[in-house]
Scaffold this active site. Sequence first.
Site, PDB file in Angstrom:
ATOM      1  N   GLN A  27      35.719  41.979  30.415  1.00  0.00           N
ATOM      2  CA  GLN A  27      35.779  40.860  29.475  1.00  0.00           C
ATOM      3  C   GLN A  27      34.614  39.889  29.623  1.00  0.00           C
ATOM      4  O   GLN A  27      34.170  39.288  28.649  1.00  0.00           O
ATOM      5  CB  GLN A  27      37.113  40.115  29.679  1.00  0.00           C
ATOM      6  CG  GLN A  27      37.459  39.135  28.586  1.00  0.00           C
ATOM      7  CD  GLN A  27      38.782  38.437  28.868  1.00  0.00           C
ATOM      8  OE1 GLN A  27      38.895  37.638  29.784  1.00  0.00           O
ATOM      9  NE2 GLN A  27      39.790  38.759  28.097  1.00  0.00           N
ATOM     10  N   TYR A  54      40.489  49.138  37.781  1.00  0.00           N
ATOM     11  CA  TYR A  54      40.004  48.084  36.891  1.00  0.00           C
ATOM     12  C   TYR A  54      38.583  48.427  36.440  1.00  0.00           C
ATOM     13  O   TYR A  54      37.659  48.487  37.258  1.00  0.00           O
ATOM     14  CB  TYR A  54      39.997  46.722  37.582  1.00  0.00           C
ATOM     15  CG  TYR A  54      41.346  46.198  38.005  1.00  0.00           C
ATOM     16  CD1 TYR A  54      42.529  46.758  37.515  1.00  0.00           C
ATOM     17  CD2 TYR A  54      41.459  45.120  38.889  1.00  0.00           C
ATOM     18  CE1 TYR A  54      43.766  46.269  37.886  1.00  0.00           C
ATOM     19  CE2 TYR A  54      42.683  44.629  39.269  1.00  0.00           C
ATOM     20  CZ  TYR A  54      43.845  45.204  38.779  1.00  0.00           C
ATOM     21  OH  TYR A  54      45.066  44.719  39.162  1.00  0.00           O
ATOM     22  N   GLN A 177      53.377  43.570  44.719  1.00  0.00           N
ATOM     23  CA  GLN A 177      52.664  42.795  43.699  1.00  0.00           C
ATOM     24  C   GLN A 177      53.314  43.020  42.335  1.00  0.00           C
ATOM     25  O   GLN A 177      52.996  43.984  41.643  1.00  0.00           O
ATOM     26  CB  GLN A 177      51.180  43.179  43.660  1.00  0.00           C
ATOM     27  CG  GLN A 177      50.375  42.257  42.747  1.00  0.00           C
ATOM     28  CD  GLN A 177      48.893  42.554  42.765  1.00  0.00           C
ATOM     29  OE1 GLN A 177      48.270  42.692  41.711  1.00  0.00           O
ATOM     30  NE2 GLN A 177      48.297  42.632  43.950  1.00  0.00           N
ATOM     31  N   SER A 206      50.011  37.415  36.778  1.00  0.00           N
ATOM     32  CA  SER A 206      50.374  36.801  35.491  1.00  0.00           C
ATOM     33  C   SER A 206      51.321  35.617  35.641  1.00  0.00           C
ATOM     34  O   SER A 206      52.315  35.510  34.921  1.00  0.00           O
ATOM     35  CB  SER A 206      50.985  37.840  34.552  1.00  0.00           C
ATOM     36  OG  SER A 206      50.032  38.813  34.208  1.00  0.00           O
ATOM     37  N   PRO A 207      51.043  34.677  36.565  1.00  0.00           N
ATOM     38  CA  PRO A 207      51.929  33.512  36.703  1.00  0.00           C
ATOM     39  C   PRO A 207      51.916  32.604  35.475  1.00  0.00           C
ATOM     40  O   PRO A 207      52.863  31.839  35.269  1.00  0.00           O
ATOM     41  CB  PRO A 207      51.375  32.792  37.933  1.00  0.00           C
ATOM     42  CG  PRO A 207      49.939  33.199  37.997  1.00  0.00           C
ATOM     43  CD  PRO A 207      49.919  34.623  37.528  1.00  0.00           C
ATOM     44  N   LYS A 216      48.157  27.242  24.907  1.00  0.00           N
ATOM     45  CA  LYS A 216      47.063  27.397  23.939  1.00  0.00           C
ATOM     46  C   LYS A 216      47.472  28.190  22.704  1.00  0.00           C
ATOM     47  O   LYS A 216      46.786  28.150  21.684  1.00  0.00           O
ATOM     48  CB  LYS A 216      45.852  28.043  24.601  1.00  0.00           C
ATOM     49  CG  LYS A 216      46.063  29.461  25.119  1.00  0.00           C
ATOM     50  CD  LYS A 216      44.824  29.925  25.881  1.00  0.00           C
ATOM     51  CE  LYS A 216      45.035  31.262  26.552  1.00  0.00           C
ATOM     52  NZ  LYS A 216      43.872  31.645  27.386  1.00  0.00           N
ATOM     53  N   ASN A 296      43.236  25.619  37.878  1.00  0.00           N
ATOM     54  CA  ASN A 296      44.459  26.278  38.343  1.00  0.00           C
ATOM     55  C   ASN A 296      44.694  26.136  39.837  1.00  0.00           C
ATOM     56  O   ASN A 296      45.839  26.164  40.294  1.00  0.00           O
ATOM     57  CB  ASN A 296      44.436  27.755  37.949  1.00  0.00           C
ATOM     58  CG  ASN A 296      44.549  27.947  36.446  1.00  0.00           C
ATOM     59  OD1 ASN A 296      45.054  27.078  35.737  1.00  0.00           O
ATOM     60  ND2 ASN A 296      44.083  29.073  35.953  1.00  0.00           N
TER      61      ASN A 296
END
Length: 337
Positions: A27, A54, A177, A206-207, A216, A296
């Site tokens: 990304q 990944y 995880q 993904s908290p 958003k 964060n």
Amino acid sequence: MDFRHLGASGLKVSEITYGNWITHGGQVEDDAATACVRAALDAGITTFDTADGYANGAAEEVLGRALRGVRRASLEVFTKVYFPTGPLGHNDTGLSRKHILESIDGSLGRLGMDYVDLYQAHRYDAFTPLEETMQAFADVVRAGKALYIGVSEWTAEQLRAGQELAGGLGFRLVSNQPQYSALWRVIEEEVVPASKELGISQIVFSPIAQGVLTGKYTPGAALPEGTRATDEKGGGAQFVRRFLRDDLLERVQRLQPIAAELDLTLAQLAVAWVLQNENVASAIIGASRPEQVAENVQAAGVTIPLPLLERIDEVLGDSVERDASITAQNAPKTRLA
């Protein structure tokens, strides 16, 4: 930054882990990814999570380059094995002895490191005997290529079976995880109690529910350009869609006053929320900009009073996913190669 023990081990990890799923090698450009890693280090984060799957290994390469020059003993570096790597040959996936032993060498080469602190089974492999998988992990530990072993998205029963075998082989599973957030609580009924019993911590991903808990995404509005919900190329969009319901998005907006009472942003509130669970050792955050890391990380060390936790539950109501059976569905139903 505060630090917590990983399971029943002596290893401590930072409450916030920097993870590079989707972003690195996909990304965002390498320079931006490196800037985010440096921002994480500046913020006191010492724990970094990646996986060989990944971006087909590119994420490990980017992370390794970004950490070059940092004292290795001051870091906790995690990676994973299971998903396809390389040209997708018939042994390029899963938790067979062959794939594990070849994959750890591939990961270390891409990271430019002699060992990883934690090596994780990225999913449960129903097509390889668990005894074979655990023996291979034991050999990885004995070879000094990984210091600890963990798993990802395993059920309570799978954790119990894996821990029993690990004990007989001279090591222990120290972590799991799973996905976990105020909107996604499927681990609470079965996985967390079993983990406490077995001496296993959660390192949760993904908290902020793929960005939904930042606020958003608003009800009835077009999806903001450049967000994960519009990232068809990187694969992020498919994970966000489950949350993009107007009723749920409206509830998220109603969390704003609670965040304000704690002088937090919605994103900080979301990360702080998962850290209230004593079985959570660390919350994984990702970023495409350094400012996101700086924001964060402020969730570390925050205590949310019980009355506010109860208000969060009231606001989110039945929009929360709690079905414990979903974890079992995460194990691939067929061999991927």
